[in-house]
Design a protein around this motif. Structure first.
Motif, PDB file in Angstrom:
ATOM      1  N   ASN A 397      50.275  82.158 -15.771  1.00  0.00           N
ATOM      2  CA  ASN A 397      49.329  81.267 -15.088  1.00  0.00           C
ATOM      3  C   ASN A 397      50.017  80.425 -14.021  1.00  0.00           C
ATOM      4  O   ASN A 397      49.464  80.189 -12.945  1.00  0.00           O
ATOM      5  N   THR A 398      51.218  79.968 -14.316  1.00  0.00           N
ATOM      6  CA  THR A 398      51.930  79.156 -13.332  1.00  0.00           C
ATOM      7  C   THR A 398      52.370  80.004 -12.149  1.00  0.00           C
ATOM      8  O   THR A 398      52.355  79.545 -11.004  1.00  0.00           O
ATOM      9  N   GLN A 399      52.755  81.255 -12.400  1.00  0.00           N
ATOM     10  CA  GLN A 399      53.173  82.132 -11.312  1.00  0.00           C
ATOM     11  C   GLN A 399      52.016  82.449 -10.369  1.00  0.00           C
ATOM     12  O   GLN A 399      52.204  82.694  -9.182  1.00  0.00           O
ATOM     13  N   SER A 400      50.794  82.455 -10.935  1.00  0.00           N
ATOM     14  CA  SER A 400      49.631  82.846 -10.129  1.00  0.00           C
ATOM     15  C   SER A 400      49.214  81.761  -9.139  1.00  0.00           C
ATOM     16  O   SER A 400      48.456  82.033  -8.207  1.00  0.00           O
ATOM     17  N   ILE A 401      49.689  80.527  -9.330  1.00  0.00           N
ATOM     18  CA  ILE A 401      49.305  79.451  -8.413  1.00  0.00           C
ATOM     19  C   ILE A 401      49.849  79.715  -7.013  1.00  0.00           C
ATOM     20  O   ILE A 401      49.138  79.631  -6.016  1.00  0.00           O
ATOM     21  N   ALA A 402      51.130  80.044  -6.936  1.00  0.00           N
ATOM     22  CA  ALA A 402      51.735  80.340  -5.642  1.00  0.00           C
ATOM     23  C   ALA A 402      52.905  81.287  -5.859  1.00  0.00           C
ATOM     24  O   ALA A 402      53.671  81.126  -6.804  1.00  0.00           O
ATOM     25  N   ASP A 403      53.040  82.285  -5.002  1.00  0.00           N
ATOM     26  CA  ASP A 403      54.143  83.229  -5.108  1.00  0.00           C
ATOM     27  C   ASP A 403      54.622  83.612  -3.716  1.00  0.00           C
ATOM     28  O   ASP A 403      54.099  83.119  -2.712  1.00  0.00           O
ATOM     29  N   GLU A 404      55.628  84.497  -3.662  1.00  0.00           N
ATOM     30  CA  GLU A 404      56.226  84.859  -2.380  1.00  0.00           C
ATOM     31  C   GLU A 404      55.205  85.470  -1.416  1.00  0.00           C
ATOM     32  O   GLU A 404      55.309  85.298  -0.203  1.00  0.00           O
ATOM     33  N   ASN A 405      54.227  86.182  -1.955  1.00  0.00           N
ATOM     34  CA  ASN A 405      53.234  86.825  -1.095  1.00  0.00           C
ATOM     35  C   ASN A 405      52.179  85.847  -0.582  1.00  0.00           C
ATOM     36  O   ASN A 405      51.603  86.044   0.485  1.00  0.00           O
ATOM     37  N   THR A 406      51.892  84.814  -1.363  1.00  0.00           N
ATOM     38  CA  THR A 406      50.905  83.799  -0.962  1.00  0.00           C
ATOM     39  C   THR A 406      51.490  82.413  -1.224  1.00  0.00           C
ATOM     40  O   THR A 406      51.141  81.754  -2.209  1.00  0.00           O
ATOM     41  N   PRO A 407      52.394  81.957  -0.355  1.00  0.00           N
ATOM     42  CA  PRO A 407      53.088  80.682  -0.606  1.00  0.00           C
ATOM     43  C   PRO A 407      52.239  79.447  -0.338  1.00  0.00           C
ATOM     44  O   PRO A 407      52.657  78.341  -0.670  1.00  0.00           O
ATOM     45  N   ASN A 408      51.059  79.621   0.261  1.00  0.00           N
ATOM     46  CA  ASN A 408      50.191  78.476   0.562  1.00  0.00           C
ATOM     47  C   ASN A 408      48.872  78.631  -0.196  1.00  0.00           C
ATOM     48  O   ASN A 408      48.187  79.639  -0.037  1.00  0.00           O
ATOM     49  N   VAL A 409      48.529  77.647  -1.000  1.00  0.00           N
ATOM     50  CA  VAL A 409      47.368  77.752  -1.880  1.00  0.00           C
ATOM     51  C   VAL A 409      46.548  76.473  -1.821  1.00  0.00           C
ATOM     52  O   VAL A 409      47.105  75.367  -1.737  1.00  0.00           O
ATOM     53  N   ILE A 410      45.221  76.637  -1.859  1.00  0.00           N
ATOM     54  CA  ILE A 410      44.310  75.497  -2.010  1.00  0.00           C
ATOM     55  C   ILE A 410      43.535  75.682  -3.306  1.00  0.00           C
ATOM     56  O   ILE A 410      42.895  76.719  -3.517  1.00  0.00           O
ATOM     57  N   LEU A 411      43.600  74.687  -4.201  1.00  0.00           N
ATOM     58  CA  LEU A 411      42.767  74.658  -5.399  1.00  0.00           C
ATOM     59  C   LEU A 411      41.584  73.745  -5.114  1.00  0.00           C
ATOM     60  O   LEU A 411      41.781  72.575  -4.746  1.00  0.00           O
TER      61      LEU A 411
END
Length: 712
Positions: A397-411
């Motif tokens: 779950n923590t990995q799914s928040i942000a990763d190398e492929n999608t380093p920018n996330v809005i919750l």
């Protein structure tokens, strides 16, 4: 995934014995046609990577198998070393040898091409249409899975440094449980009790005494019942805390469900469109239960090998296979993770293992085999298995928040849906308590580029009484400098209420640097994505006058000051979208972020809302229905939409209202008046006249309490 039959007679009699030997020695499938022939084209484009090829020769009455394996590469036309001549080839993995295939005893009589005198050179089995094909596929699938398990350790995708990082996270995660003897004993006692209760069901399943009443029923404290009341409830609710929730959806997905009248049964396969239940008598329901479900459950618990259980579960017609997965897991706690979510299992399997396995439970089994070795898990300690599943669930779950492929996330989502809590918990877990690796900041209307990147700000008063101004770094630039200095670590920059600032103004020209493809590659010291900011010229002049000022530059080279966002920085924004302020993001900003919506999580309400001393509320299922009822009313009947629903944290305040283990309508009224009504009233003001508000609130309260009133 398809299963193909291919003749090993590659060149129609030319060097036939040599080709058969090469096929077995090299682990390749060959065909003598190029792609301008129908079979050559099918071999090249019809067969997909991940499909299986069985090389076998002869009519179905006497077909001889030579090799079977999983296709792992595209087709090539070439003269492969040690082969008789040029041919198309496909590399096969997890190969089953001729001897092993003979031991499987594959029966091709009446399978596809069963009536043909001359089977085609290449064709696919049809397990969905032909029962003999299905038996062949099942045997091959099982044998391939066994092969995969034997080679799993050589297919681990994790680097040694990543393995070490996960080991350290695991040690830190389990420490509180193993250091606290009282907590450890409490978990162990509860888990062992659940295993004993499962064994009561298992015994009934094995000796054919499990009745339909043991399988589906209504909870009744006035009569003696099996643990959890009945098997479906035991699997989904009673065991969920330690063995996970399988989330089967509604109760109809158990195939047979006793209706609320306590007399009739809903049979899922007989449900018509939009029908929530049907009324069948017990005799009909029992015939179906005894004839299909009971036999399937028995086959699963009787299967000695975990991979045999995988095959039985994943090839069944059961609607909610996750229910059967839970049953298989309870029966083999040392061989599976207590996780059933496709998303979580897929994420872990993709990160950990290079494998062609496609089934959920098969992936689960492979992950568990790998982590048992990587983390040195004691398979015989069921408490360690529980903790391992909790750990990997949280890790995924923590990995799914942000990763190398999608380093920018809005919750984004309604207030109270746990956005901030989830991010803080996740980052503390990922960073192993190293607070220096993440930064929280809250945006507001006055937040500027100067606060975020850099700018000239007052810094005290000079001797002659004038205000001094200096160029200072903003919070994000300071953070980027820190990340650049530690390229082997991951850093997380978190902005709460990100939509409250003028975002284009705050980011300025640095917006481009956020994009994945325009990040500063700090690991390889690749500077091509660095840019100049509006203050770069000033910084360069200041450094000329005083070399000590070089610290003002993110990166200084050949007299030039540059800025960039390191590729080890992950940017996480959070926002409530009640005010529709998602519109504050222009298209240039939106496309640079992955958007993750967070809504009310009713499972969190059900599992985490406890009475005093952690005791369960007796009517939690009715309370959850009440929460859903209120949110549905807000969303659909009031027409406000999902953005105005209440998050689960609002509903989890109910313990403060309750004086006993049964939640009452009075408790709901108090919760509504104290915590829900004021917020809802403000929402309604934007949509309705002031004179209508009290009536709308009264109707909302009625919808909230209705499920509890109906239950009583």
């Amino acid at each position: 995934m398809k299963y193909w039959i291919l003749s090993p007679n590659v060149k129609n009699g030319e060097n036939e014995s040599e080709w058969k030997k090469v096929i077995q020695d090299l682990g390749y499938a060959f065909i003598g046609y190029q792609d301008d022939h129908k079979y050559g084209e099918l071999f090249k484009n019809g067969i997909q990577i991940g499909d299986a090829i069985l090389l076998a020769q002869g009519q179905n009455s006497n077909k001889v198998p030579y090799l079977c394996g999983i296709v792992s590469a595209s087709a090539k036309w070439e003269h492969l070393k040690n082969t008789p001549s040029r041919a198309q080839n496909r590399k096969l993995d997890s190969c089953i040898s001729k001897k092993e295939l003979e031991e499987l005893g594959l029966d091709f009589n009446d399978s596809t091409w069963g009536e043909s005198k001359q089977p085609a050179t290449l064709y696919a089995l049809k397990p969905n249409e032909n029962s003999k094909d299905l038996r062949i596929v099942n045997k091959l699938q099982n044998a391939i899975r066994r092969k995969r398990i034997g080679t799993l350790m050589g297919k681990i995708k994790l680097s040694k440094s990543r393995e070490l990082e996960i080991k350290n996270m695991w040690v830190k995660f389990k420490e509180p449980y193993f250091n606290d003897q009282q907590k450890n004993i409490s978990i162990r006692n509860q888990v062992e009790e659940l295993i004993e209760e499962w064994n009561k069901y298992k015994s009934k399943i094995k000796d054919d005494s499990l009745s339909i009443d043991d399988y589906t029923n209504r909870l009744n404290k006035d009569i003696e019942q099996m643990p959890g009341g009945y098997l479906c409830n035991f699997l989904e609710r009673t065991t969920s805390t330690f063995f996970g929730s399988s989330k089967p959806g509604n109760a109809n997905n158990f195939e047979i469900k006793l209706n609320s009248d306590g007399q009739t049964f809903t049979i899922r396969k007989d449900l018509k469109n939009n029908e929530k239940e049907n009324k069948n008598d017990k005799e009909k329901a029992t015939l179906l239960f005894d004839g299909t479900i009971k036999e399937l459950l028995k086959n699963i618990v009787n299967a000695e090998e975990p991979i045999d259980k995988v095959l039985l579960v994943e090839n069944s017609d059961f609607t909610s296979k996750q229910v059967l997965r839970k049953l298989a897991v309870l029966d083999n706690t040392e061989d599976f993770l207590f996780i059933y979510s496709n998303d979580i299992i897929n994420a872990l399997h993709h990160e950990f293992i290079d494998s062609e396995e496609s089934a959920n439970l098969g992936k689960n089994y492979e992950i568990r085999a790998v982590v048992n070795q990587i983390l040195d898990i004691n398979k015989n300690d069921v408490v360690e298995s529980v903790l391992l599943s909790w750990f990997l669930w949280k890790y995924a779950n923590t990995q799914s928040i942000a990763d190398e492929n999608t380093p920018n996330v809005i919750l984004y989502g309604p207030p109270g849906t746990g956005k901030t809590y989830a991010v803080k918990q996740s980052l503390n877990f990922i960073c192993q308590g190293d607070r220096s690796r993440y930064e929280f900041v809250q945006f507001h209307p006055s937040f500027t580029y100067e606060d975020f990147i850099e700018g000239i700000k007052p810094k005290g008063v000079s001797k002659d009484g004038n205000i001094k101004f200096e160029l200072v770094d903003g919070i994000f630039k300071r953070f980027c400098k820190k990340a650049k200095a530690n390229p082997d670590k991951k850093f997380y920059f978190v902005v709460d209420e990100i939509n409250r600032a003028n975002l284009s103004s705050v980011f300025g020209e640095t917006l481009l640097c956020l994009e994945k493809d325009y990040r500063h590659d700090v690991q390889n010291s690749n500077d091509e994505n660095l840019i100049k900011t509006q203050y770069s010229t000033l910084i360069e002049e200041m450094i000329k006058e005083d070399p000590a000022k070089e610290e003002l530059a993110y990166h200084f080279k050949d007299g030039n000051a540059y800025f960039g966002v390191p590729n080890n920085v992950f940017f996480i924004g959070m926002m409530n979208d009640v005010d529709k302020s998602i519109d504050a993001f222009d298209l240039a900003l939106r496309r640079r972020f992955k958007w993750i919506r967070k809504d009310c999580d009713y499972e969190v309400i059900e599992q985490e809302t406890k009475f005093r001393n952690g005791e369960e509320f007796t009517n939690m299922d009715s309370y959850v229905k009440a929460c859903r009822s209120l949110n549905d009313y807000i969303n659909t009947k009031l027409g406000l939409g999902k953005s105005y629903e209440f998050g689960h944290s609002f509903f989890m305040k109910i313990p403060a209202m309750a004086s006993r283990k049964e939640i009452t309508t009075k408790n709901l009224e108090n919760l509504f008046q104290l915590h829900l009504s004021p917020t809802l009233k403000e929402y309604l003001r934007a949509m309705f006249a002031e004179s209508e508000l009290d009536d709308k609130l009264a109707k909302a309260l009625t919808e909230f309490t209705k499920p509890l009133i109906a239950k009583s």
